[in-house]
Design a protein around this motif. Sequence first.
Motif, mmCIF file in Angstrom:
data_model
loop_
_atom_site.group_PDB
_atom_site.id
_atom_site.type_symbol
_atom_site.label_atom_id
_atom_site.label_comp_id
_atom_site.label_asym_id
_atom_site.label_seq_id
_atom_site.Cartn_x
_atom_site.Cartn_y
_atom_site.Cartn_z
ATOM 1 N N ASN A 38 0.834 -1.203 0.000
ATOM 2 C CA ASN A 38 0.000 0.000 0.000
ATOM 3 C C ASN A 38 0.865 1.248 0.000
ATOM 4 N N GLU A 39 1.907 1.268 0.844
ATOM 5 C CA GLU A 39 2.798 2.424 0.889
ATOM 6 C C GLU A 39 3.478 2.631 -0.458
ATOM 7 N N ALA A 40 3.874 1.523 -1.087
ATOM 8 C CA ALA A 40 4.526 1.621 -2.388
ATOM 9 C C ALA A 40 3.559 2.158 -3.441
ATOM 10 N N ARG A 41 2.331 1.691 -3.415
ATOM 11 C CA ARG A 41 1.339 2.161 -4.397
ATOM 12 C C ARG A 41 1.067 3.651 -4.200
ATOM 13 N N VAL A 42 0.991 4.094 -2.945
ATOM 14 C CA VAL A 42 0.827 5.523 -2.684
ATOM 15 C C VAL A 42 1.994 6.294 -3.304
ATOM 16 N N GLY A 43 3.206 5.755 -3.174
ATOM 17 C CA GLY A 43 4.372 6.405 -3.767
ATOM 18 C C GLY A 43 4.300 6.463 -5.278
ATOM 19 N N VAL A 44 3.877 5.360 -5.897
ATOM 20 C CA VAL A 44 3.778 5.328 -7.362
ATOM 21 C C VAL A 44 2.748 6.338 -7.855
ATOM 22 N N LEU A 45 1.565 6.346 -7.226
ATOM 23 C CA LEU A 45 0.509 7.260 -7.664
ATOM 24 C C LEU A 45 0.906 8.706 -7.410
ATOM 25 N N SER A 46 1.465 8.981 -6.226
ATOM 26 C CA SER A 46 1.861 10.358 -5.893
ATOM 27 C C SER A 46 2.976 10.837 -6.820
ATOM 28 N N GLY A 47 3.981 9.985 -7.020
ATOM 29 C CA GLY A 47 5.086 10.364 -7.888
ATOM 30 C C GLY A 47 4.644 10.597 -9.313
ATOM 31 N N SER A 48 3.736 9.762 -9.813
ATOM 32 C CA SER A 48 3.265 9.911 -11.189
ATOM 33 C C SER A 48 2.471 11.192 -11.365
ATOM 34 N N VAL A 49 1.604 11.508 -10.398
ATOM 35 C CA VAL A 49 0.826 12.751 -10.469
ATOM 36 C C VAL A 49 1.752 13.963 -10.393
ATOM 37 N N LEU A 50 2.715 13.921 -9.474
ATOM 38 C CA LEU A 50 3.648 15.038 -9.320
ATOM 39 C C LEU A 50 4.474 15.230 -10.584
ATOM 40 N N ALA A 51 4.915 14.135 -11.199
ATOM 41 C CA ALA A 51 5.679 14.234 -12.446
ATOM 42 C C ALA A 51 4.847 14.882 -13.541
ATOM 43 N N PHE A 52 3.577 14.503 -13.627
ATOM 44 C CA PHE A 52 2.677 15.095 -14.629
ATOM 45 C C PHE A 52 2.531 16.597 -14.414
ATOM 46 N N VAL A 53 2.337 17.010 -13.159
ATOM 47 C CA VAL A 53 2.154 18.432 -12.846
ATOM 48 C C VAL A 53 3.418 19.218 -13.184
ATOM 49 N N ILE A 54 4.578 18.708 -12.791
ATOM 50 C CA ILE A 54 5.842 19.398 -13.067
ATOM 51 C C ILE A 54 6.070 19.530 -14.568
ATOM 52 N N ALA A 55 5.795 18.449 -15.313
ATOM 53 C CA ALA A 55 5.959 18.500 -16.771
ATOM 54 C C ALA A 55 5.031 19.544 -17.384
ATOM 55 N N THR A 56 3.801 19.615 -16.894
ATOM 56 C CA THR A 56 2.850 20.609 -17.408
ATOM 57 C C THR A 56 3.383 22.020 -17.208
ATOM 58 N N VAL A 57 3.898 22.299 -16.020
ATOM 59 C CA VAL A 57 4.440 23.637 -15.723
ATOM 60 C C VAL A 57 5.619 23.947 -16.638
ATOM 61 N N ILE A 58 6.522 22.980 -16.808
ATOM 62 C CA ILE A 58 7.699 23.212 -17.664
ATOM 63 C C ILE A 58 7.275 23.494 -19.100
ATOM 64 N N PHE A 59 6.343 22.712 -19.624
ATOM 65 C CA PHE A 59 5.893 22.918 -21.005
ATOM 66 C C PHE A 59 5.210 24.276 -21.180
ATOM 67 N N ARG A 60 4.370 24.662 -20.199
ATOM 68 C CA ARG A 60 3.685 25.943 -20.317
ATOM 69 C C ARG A 60 4.673 27.107 -20.255
#
Length: 630
Positions: free
Chosen positions: A413-435
């Motif tokens: 469960n802790e690992a899945r939380v890490g995967v989901l959180s990391g993936s969402v954070l990566a998406f947000v950071i990429a969006t900011v960089i592209f914009r």
Amino acid sequence: MSNLTVIQTSPDPEQQVPGQRARPSIADRIGGIGQNRLSALLLVLATLVAIVWANVAQDSYSSFWETHLTLGVGNDLELDFTLHALVNDALMAIFFFTVGLEVRREFAIGELTSWSRAVVPVVTAIAGLAVPAALYVLLTSGTDYSGAWGIVISTDTAFLVGALALIGPRASGRLRVFLLALAVVDDVGALSIIALVYTEDFNPLPLVIAAVGLLGVYLTRYLNSGRGPVYATLAIIVWLAFLASGVHPTLAGVAIALLVPVYRPTRRDVDHALDLARTFRQSPNSEYARAAANSLRESISINERLQSAYSPYVAFVILPLFALANAGVLLDAEILAAAARSPITWGIVVGLVAGKFVGIFGASAFMKTFRLGDFGAGLTLDRIAGGAALCGIGFTISLFIVELAIDDPAVQNEARVGVLSGSVLAFVIATVIFRVSDRIRPPGESARRLARPIDPERDHIFGALDAPFTIVEYGDFQCGFCLKASGSIQEVHRELGDRLRYVWRHAPLTRYHPNALAAAEASEAAARQGKFFEFERSLFADQEHQLPVDIIRRAEELGLDVEQFEADLTSPEVTARVQDDMLDAEAMDITAVPTLFVNGRLHVGPYDAQSLIRELMETAPSADARRSEG
């Protein structure tokens, strides 16, 4: 038709001003992205449904996926699976099969055929595997699960391509090609690690059966008919052998895919299919229909046919089912608090978000600074930064390895939380960089100057290499206006002589000219025998006849080695050469032809000979600048 006002107001795509975005760009036509968007959205939806289901009805979620399904004959031969195992072991084998097909294609006829072209994505992918793993091990050292570093190594290709389609920058074609090549190498690394690191209870004997089955898969290509049922039967045998050996059975899909043949259609195959289609049209009956259909199908490699057949099922069924079965992480206050304190969770988040970015962007910046490898026009560091951040989305294979590397449900469960959180954070950071990247680039600036300098080793140059005046044309051999521009440029050359060098680059408008891409590739095949401009003039002389049979006839008329010419037509080097020009054109926002660059600057206005000569004189670089450019 050379007046600019006429060009602007005409609905004909060939007559629009370069830089206008009234229709999809060239790179958009290279690879459609609608399916990728929908696939990514379905993955997100399935993930949200799994999370809600697991938290609202935990018992229902667990019991459903633990439902047993038994398949067999009698009591001696049966397989017992839970639904969860059926998804992860059987359906995901199909997913890995399609990944293997893509890997096979890229190494055979795609971006990874030539080391000079592949070095950038290969090196950056390796760095993107190593740095996340090192950060994870560093943050989790002293725990029982530091060996679960495989969770952070892989980028989710489906999410990567879908997210790039949703949030990617303007002119993202070159970045998309780079990221896809990187993802292929990333997949090879991840699959190798699953096989070498996360295989338990290894039994080598069934692998002997698997090897015999794989040999059968390889030899099946030589059958004249009935290959489909043979492939299916052997695939099941190989999968069962992998399952019995202890090696994860999904890897059977990769092993099979790597043995499926891939090739580009030959012109003779296409001509044969056309002849049979004409016969069917003249005498419609079922026999001719089957012959024409079979001939057309056989002209396309089995690899590409299987990719086309399976990719919709993988995108719209298998991956959403996988997310539904594996993303059901509990998110109550106690679990979130435990995850916030867990080095496993933080190791995964930091590995995916910081590790992928530092590894990929750092390796790219190093190689770009020291001019190692060919990045191509438009693949700038700000674009790479956004792509590197996006590579932190490690959903599918990350969740897959969670099941293999961690046996404690609470830690899972802790690992899945890490995967989901990391993936969402990566998406947000990429969006900011592209914009931010798009905002700091003035609109249209990329279209005003030639993005890639002239390279005598690569470009097709007519005239003296050190000539003081230069015209670069991005054109299409089926475009009537390109023919007119060619006539004007010949007049300019008669006037200026050796003081002019003329460079041709490809920008075929395949949406409007169905034979333009084939003509461009044919000219590149002719160039390999030193007759590019002769073939160019032949194509322009008869723009209405550019079918495969016409292409071969032209090669014969020009005295080319036709056998070598036909082989070059299907070579990955020729395909890559044309696509490179198309991606350069996309990077400069070129959506109309002809587009001319006079002394490195976009020519706007009439392209009659006198207008071109006047602009050549007004914009001629100094002698020192010319020497620097050369």
